[in-house]
Enzyme design. Structure first.
Site, PDB file in Angstrom:
ATOM      1  N   ASP A 103       0.832  -1.205   0.000  1.00  0.00           N
ATOM      2  CA  ASP A 103       0.000   0.000   0.000  1.00  0.00           C
ATOM      3  C   ASP A 103       0.868   1.259   0.000  1.00  0.00           C
ATOM      4  O   ASP A 103       0.791   2.078   0.900  1.00  0.00           O
ATOM      5  CB  ASP A 103      -0.946  -0.026   1.210  1.00  0.00           C
ATOM      6  CG  ASP A 103      -1.784  -1.284   1.248  1.00  0.00           C
ATOM      7  OD1 ASP A 103      -2.937  -1.245   0.807  1.00  0.00           O
ATOM      8  OD2 ASP A 103      -1.280  -2.341   1.691  1.00  0.00           O
ATOM      9  N   TYR A 118      -1.627   4.400  -6.287  1.00  0.00           N
ATOM     10  CA  TYR A 118      -2.881   5.055  -5.881  1.00  0.00           C
ATOM     11  C   TYR A 118      -3.207   6.205  -6.828  1.00  0.00           C
ATOM     12  O   TYR A 118      -2.326   6.779  -7.443  1.00  0.00           O
ATOM     13  CB  TYR A 118      -2.742   5.586  -4.448  1.00  0.00           C
ATOM     14  CG  TYR A 118      -2.844   4.515  -3.404  1.00  0.00           C
ATOM     15  CD1 TYR A 118      -4.089   4.063  -2.958  1.00  0.00           C
ATOM     16  CD2 TYR A 118      -1.700   3.940  -2.870  1.00  0.00           C
ATOM     17  CE1 TYR A 118      -4.185   3.069  -2.000  1.00  0.00           C
ATOM     18  CE2 TYR A 118      -1.794   2.943  -1.915  1.00  0.00           C
ATOM     19  CZ  TYR A 118      -3.033   2.511  -1.472  1.00  0.00           C
ATOM     20  OH  TYR A 118      -3.125   1.523  -0.532  1.00  0.00           O
ATOM     21  N   ASN A 174      -6.703  -3.944  -4.791  1.00  0.00           N
ATOM     22  CA  ASN A 174      -7.962  -3.455  -5.347  1.00  0.00           C
ATOM     23  C   ASN A 174      -7.790  -2.105  -6.043  1.00  0.00           C
ATOM     24  O   ASN A 174      -8.432  -1.836  -7.068  1.00  0.00           O
ATOM     25  CB  ASN A 174      -9.041  -3.374  -4.265  1.00  0.00           C
ATOM     26  CG  ASN A 174      -8.601  -2.594  -3.042  1.00  0.00           C
ATOM     27  OD1 ASN A 174      -7.669  -2.993  -2.349  1.00  0.00           O
ATOM     28  ND2 ASN A 174      -9.262  -1.478  -2.759  1.00  0.00           N
ATOM     29  N   HIS A 190      -3.080  -9.644  -1.309  1.00  0.00           N
ATOM     30  CA  HIS A 190      -3.308  -8.255  -0.902  1.00  0.00           C
ATOM     31  C   HIS A 190      -4.262  -8.164   0.277  1.00  0.00           C
ATOM     32  O   HIS A 190      -4.007  -7.432   1.237  1.00  0.00           O
ATOM     33  CB  HIS A 190      -3.870  -7.434  -2.065  1.00  0.00           C
ATOM     34  CG  HIS A 190      -4.218  -6.020  -1.667  1.00  0.00           C
ATOM     35  ND1 HIS A 190      -3.260  -5.124  -1.257  1.00  0.00           N
ATOM     36  CD2 HIS A 190      -5.423  -5.375  -1.583  1.00  0.00           C
ATOM     37  CE1 HIS A 190      -3.846  -3.966  -0.947  1.00  0.00           C
ATOM     38  NE2 HIS A 190      -5.161  -4.097  -1.131  1.00  0.00           N
ATOM     39  N   HIS A 194     -10.308  -2.456   7.438  1.00  0.00           N
ATOM     40  CA  HIS A 194     -11.072  -3.341   6.558  1.00  0.00           C
ATOM     41  C   HIS A 194     -11.531  -4.610   7.266  1.00  0.00           C
ATOM     42  O   HIS A 194     -12.506  -5.239   6.839  1.00  0.00           O
ATOM     43  CB  HIS A 194     -10.239  -3.717   5.333  1.00  0.00           C
ATOM     44  CG  HIS A 194      -9.952  -2.562   4.426  1.00  0.00           C
ATOM     45  ND1 HIS A 194     -10.936  -1.927   3.698  1.00  0.00           N
ATOM     46  CD2 HIS A 194      -8.792  -1.916   4.136  1.00  0.00           C
ATOM     47  CE1 HIS A 194     -10.403  -0.941   2.996  1.00  0.00           C
ATOM     48  NE2 HIS A 194      -9.115  -0.908   3.240  1.00  0.00           N
ATOM     49  N   ASP A 204      -5.037  -3.392   4.795  1.00  0.00           N
ATOM     50  CA  ASP A 204      -5.147  -2.509   5.952  1.00  0.00           C
ATOM     51  C   ASP A 204      -3.829  -1.757   6.097  1.00  0.00           C
ATOM     52  O   ASP A 204      -2.749  -2.378   6.104  1.00  0.00           O
ATOM     53  CB  ASP A 204      -5.469  -3.303   7.221  1.00  0.00           C
ATOM     54  CG  ASP A 204      -6.965  -3.390   7.472  1.00  0.00           C
ATOM     55  OD1 ASP A 204      -7.693  -2.513   6.978  1.00  0.00           O
ATOM     56  OD2 ASP A 204      -7.408  -4.315   8.173  1.00  0.00           O
ATOM     57  N   HIS A 205      -3.919  -0.429   6.241  1.00  0.00           N
ATOM     58  CA  HIS A 205      -2.731   0.421   6.242  1.00  0.00           C
ATOM     59  C   HIS A 205      -2.122   0.453   7.641  1.00  0.00           C
ATOM     60  O   HIS A 205      -2.150   1.468   8.343  1.00  0.00           O
ATOM     61  CB  HIS A 205      -3.092   1.826   5.775  1.00  0.00           C
ATOM     62  CG  HIS A 205      -3.595   1.850   4.371  1.00  0.00           C
ATOM     63  ND1 HIS A 205      -3.982   3.007   3.729  1.00  0.00           N
ATOM     64  CD2 HIS A 205      -3.773   0.852   3.461  1.00  0.00           C
ATOM     65  CE1 HIS A 205      -4.371   2.735   2.503  1.00  0.00           C
ATOM     66  NE2 HIS A 205      -4.271   1.423   2.321  1.00  0.00           N
TER      67      HIS A 205
END
Length: 328
Positions: free
Chosen positions: A47, A83, A118, A211, A220, A247-248
């Site tokens: 991410d 992103y 995603n 992922h 999430h 999840d960040h």
């Protein structure tokens, strides 16, 4: 029956054959040699692709320092590489601005093995998979699902985004499903090939990378589709680690069902969501709602996991030992 109609039927049959053949193809295998002493070390990041923003550059700096100390063999990306909406094509400057320009440390000029997230599916998926990007930056390698065989450990990379139902119904975003449809056939073949490959693996350690989360206390949370479809295969085949992003945060959850460990490394850039759900303290080993990355060191008898924050400080360590030879 006219010649034109016969030709049309033949072409249709060939097309169907090619679709079936391609969808049933086994996972592509890559060999990556361990060190001369048989050990292996790597970094895991997820991410991240924000053109250096949200501390992406600072995380990259610390990765370079730790990567040199550990003499890493390769890097794993757990997805959401660019992103907010993936790449627009192979000529998208985001590839250089978010990848090549950022991860410049000498220790990071190793092979990167990447899966799609995603957000990557919101752009041109084929662009990220294209050999054109590998020609632009030789350390880049991204495929939907594949295997990296290091002899000491096998890494099984799984394309998790097509499992998630909501991406096929939500109207806020468009997804590039061009290589996934028909969806059910795609997923069934992927699960079949993964199960077969796991059963055939003779590696001391089996590690699956995707992922999406299976277990997570983050924003999430658990991905129910993976819990019902992917997790049983991991448990049946004695997988040691499931590594993900999405999840960040940085996170380690153990399993009460098996020795399987769930490791989240999704702190490559934007983080600090501030919403963490309660989790059974017997299973929740570590949670950090911020930026950072993870290292993995492997020998025949031991795996060592370390989580680092954006400043390179060690946040959490975990180890597992195995006997050199199985006892009967």
């Amino acid at each position: 029956m006219s010649k034109l109609m016969v030709l049309s039927l033949i072409l249709s049959a060939l097309l169907v054959f090619n679709i079936i053949y391609l969808s049933a193809a086994e996972l592509q295998l890559f060999q990556h040699a361990a060190k001369a002493d048989g050990s292996l070390s790597l970094l895991v990041l997820g991410d991240w692709g924000r053109k250096g923003a949200y501390n992406q550059s600072q995380v990259a700096l610390q990765m370079g320092i730790i990567g040199e100390k550990l003499d890493i063999d390769f890097i794993i990306s757990t997805g959401d590489n660019f992103y907010d909406d993936g790449l627009t094509g192979v000529d998208d400057p985001a590839f250089y601005e978010s990848f090549t320009k950022i991860y410049t440390a000498p220790s990071l000029q190793k092979q990167w093995y990447c899966v799609l997230g995603n957000h990557d599916y919101r752009g041109d998926v084929e662009a990220q998979l294209s050999p054109v990007l590998r020609e632009m930056d030789s350390k880049w390698l991204c495929l939907r699902s594949f295997i990296v065989d290091t002899e000491i450990a096998d890494f099984f990379f799984v394309d998790t985004t097509p499992f998630v139902d909501k991406y096929f119904t939500e109207k806020d975003h468009n997804y590039d499903w061009s290589g996934v449809t028909p969806r059910q056939s795609y997923l069934l073949n992927l699960l079949k090939d993964l199960d077969k490959s796991l059963k055939e693996s003779t590696a001391k350690w089996k590690i699956v990378v995707g992922h999406h989360t299976i277990k997570s206390a983050g924003h999430h949370g658990n991905t129910q589709e993976l819990n019902s479809q992917l997790l049983p295969i991991l448990l049946e085949n004695d997988v040691d680690l499931y590594i993900n992003g999405h999840d960040h945060c940085l996170e380690h959850i153990s399993s009460s069902e098996s020795p399987l460990q769930f490791l989240t490394s999704g702190g490559g850039s934007k983080a600090w969501r501030g919403d963490v759900d309660w989790w059974d303290p017997k299973e929740m080993k570590f949670y950090f709602d911020g930026q950072g990355f993870m290292s993995v060191e492997i020998t025949q008898t031991q795996v060592d996991i370390v989580f680092y924050d954006v400043s390179g400080f060690v946040l959490h360590k975990w180890s597992r030992n195995k006997q050199l030879h199985s006892t009967f």
